[in-house]
Design a protein around this motif. Structure first.
Motif, short mmCIF file in Angstrom:
data_model
loop_
_atom_site.label_atom_id
_atom_site.label_comp_id
_atom_site.label_asym_id
_atom_site.label_seq_id
_atom_site.Cartn_x
_atom_site.Cartn_y
_atom_site.Cartn_z
N PHE A 40 -0.37 11.35 4.57
CA PHE A 40 -0.29 9.95 4.16
C PHE A 40 0.69 9.75 3.01
O PHE A 40 1.55 8.87 3.05
N LEU A 41 0.58 10.61 2.00
CA LEU A 41 1.44 10.43 0.83
C LEU A 41 2.91 10.66 1.17
O LEU A 41 3.77 9.91 0.72
N LEU A 70 0.84 -1.21 0.00
CA LEU A 70 0.00 0.00 0.00
C LEU A 70 0.88 1.26 0.00
O LEU A 70 0.59 2.22 -0.72
N MET A 71 1.94 1.24 0.81
CA MET A 71 2.85 2.39 0.87
C MET A 71 3.56 2.58 -0.47
O MET A 71 3.73 3.70 -0.94
N GLN A 72 3.98 1.46 -1.06
CA GLN A 72 4.70 1.54 -2.33
C GLN A 72 3.81 2.08 -3.45
O GLN A 72 4.31 2.63 -4.42
N ASN A 73 2.52 1.88 -3.32
CA ASN A 73 1.58 2.28 -4.37
C ASN A 73 0.60 3.35 -3.88
O ASN A 73 -0.53 3.43 -4.35
N ALA A 74 1.10 4.17 -2.95
CA ALA A 74 0.22 5.17 -2.32
C ALA A 74 -0.35 6.16 -3.34
O ALA A 74 -1.49 6.59 -3.21
N GLN A 117 10.62 6.35 -2.18
CA GLN A 117 10.36 7.19 -3.37
C GLN A 117 10.83 8.62 -3.16
O GLN A 117 10.97 9.37 -4.11
N THR A 150 8.74 6.06 3.40
CA THR A 150 8.93 4.66 3.81
C THR A 150 9.20 3.76 2.61
O THR A 150 9.92 2.78 2.73
N SER A 151 8.66 4.11 1.46
CA SER A 151 8.86 3.25 0.29
C SER A 151 10.10 3.65 -0.51
O SER A 151 10.39 3.04 -1.53
N ALA A 185 4.21 7.73 3.06
CA ALA A 185 4.33 6.58 2.16
C ALA A 185 5.54 6.73 1.23
O ALA A 185 6.27 5.77 0.99
#
Lengths: 148, 168
Positions: free
Chosen positions: B94-95, A118-122, B104, B101-102, B98
């Motif tokens: 949230f973004l 979910l985080m990777q595809n937020a 990006q 953590t990911s 995210a």
């Protein structure tokens, strides 16, 4: 124009999402199966108390492959995510009255699944839920939320 | 991803009052549990941590979660609008969370763009860096971000050393 939870509405939702260039750009390529559970809460005129509406969303190759109602609750086999909320919450989101991300953070929508994915595809998740909340063509034959 | 086990068992992740938990607490709980049970390295990192950190949602400042690292368990508690004086606090949307953590986006970039706000004392810096490292997904940080982390770690050590020297 299609009435919420009608067959045409599911088709319209699929077309709406697949028509988004942003979503196609951000969506995961791999197959993701999720289910949305709409729980009758006594306030929604569309989902009676004690009854539920379940629908399936399947993403693959950056597009929605399936967006359709299920006859019963998904048994969980092969399922990536389960999103569960009272009907009023889902319908308020669909009517643009509630921000879906905030609803998720507050716990109004229960989310079960791989949070790392979910985080990777937020970004894709954000676009998907924003599209859900911008269905200007949805018809509300029994009235639109907020319900009195 | 290597399985957990080689570096000891994963710490137990406990979400207090799960039936009434906020979505943030619930998602962080699942995220931590999935992280420590699928990576022996992450499990070891989590077991070595001692301390508390607060995550507050930018979308609604009445949503905040305390994460208490206690070695053999990690306990998540909803704080609502309450604050926890003395604990480091990370606030973000949230973004932004995210993306960090990911892998990006860099945490420094998110801080510079004010997508993330972090409050801490100098002595909490090493703990905070280790927490952020734990939350970062494995294999997602590109080389330049790993270099950025290394640079931050070196800067933190230098800052801490200077602070200790000044406070003598």
């Amino acid at each position: 124009m299609s009435a919420i939870y009608s067959d045409a509405w599911y088709d319209d939702m699929k077309a709406l999402i697949n028509g988004s260039p942003e979503f196609r750009k951000q969506a995961p390529r791999q197959r993701v199966v999720m289910t949305l559970e709409v729980l009758g809460d006594g306030a929604s005129p569309y989902v009676p108390q004690g009854q539920d509406v379940h629908f399936l969303v399947v993403l693959e190759e950056g597009a929605v492959q399936e967006y359709r109602p299920l006859p019963e609750r998904h048994d969980g086999k092969g399922l990536g995510f389960r999103f569960t909320a009272p009907a009023t919450v889902w319908e308020s989101i669909a009517a643009g009255g509630v921000d879906p991300i905030t609803a998720g953070l507050r716990g109004q929508i229960k989310i079960r699944g791989d949070m790392r994915f979910l985080m990777q595809n937020a970004d894709a998740v954000k676009i998907l839920v924003d599209l859900y909340g911008k269905q200007i063509s949805t018809e509300w034959p029994k009235g639109k939320p907020p319900y009195g | 991803m290597e399985p957990a086990g080689a570096a000891g068992s994963a710490p137990k992740v406990v979400l207090e009052a799960p039936d009434d938990a906020s979505g943030l607490a619930d998602m962080l709980s699942q995220f931590l549990e999935q992280t420590v049970t699928t990576s022996a390295r992450k499990a070891g990192s989590a077991r070595a941590l001692r301390g508390e950190v607060v995550f507050r949602a930018q979308e609604d400042d009445q949503i905040a979660v305390r994460i208490s690292f206690q070695g053999d368990q990690i306990v998540l508690t909803d704080l609502g609008g309450a604050t926890l004086p003395g604990a480091p606090t990370i606030q973000g949307g949230f973004l932004a969370v995210a993306h960090v953590t990911s892998g990006q986006s860099s945490p420094f970039g998110a801080l510079a763009r004010r997508e993330l706000t972090v409050r801490f004392s100098p002595s909490q810096l090493p703990f905070l860096v280790r927490v952020l490292g734990l939350l970062r997904l494995e294999g997602e940080a590109p080389r330049r971000l790993r270099l950025a982390w290394l640079s931050l770690a070196m800067a933190l050590v230098a800052t801490l050393a200077a602070w200790l020297w000044w406070s003598r």
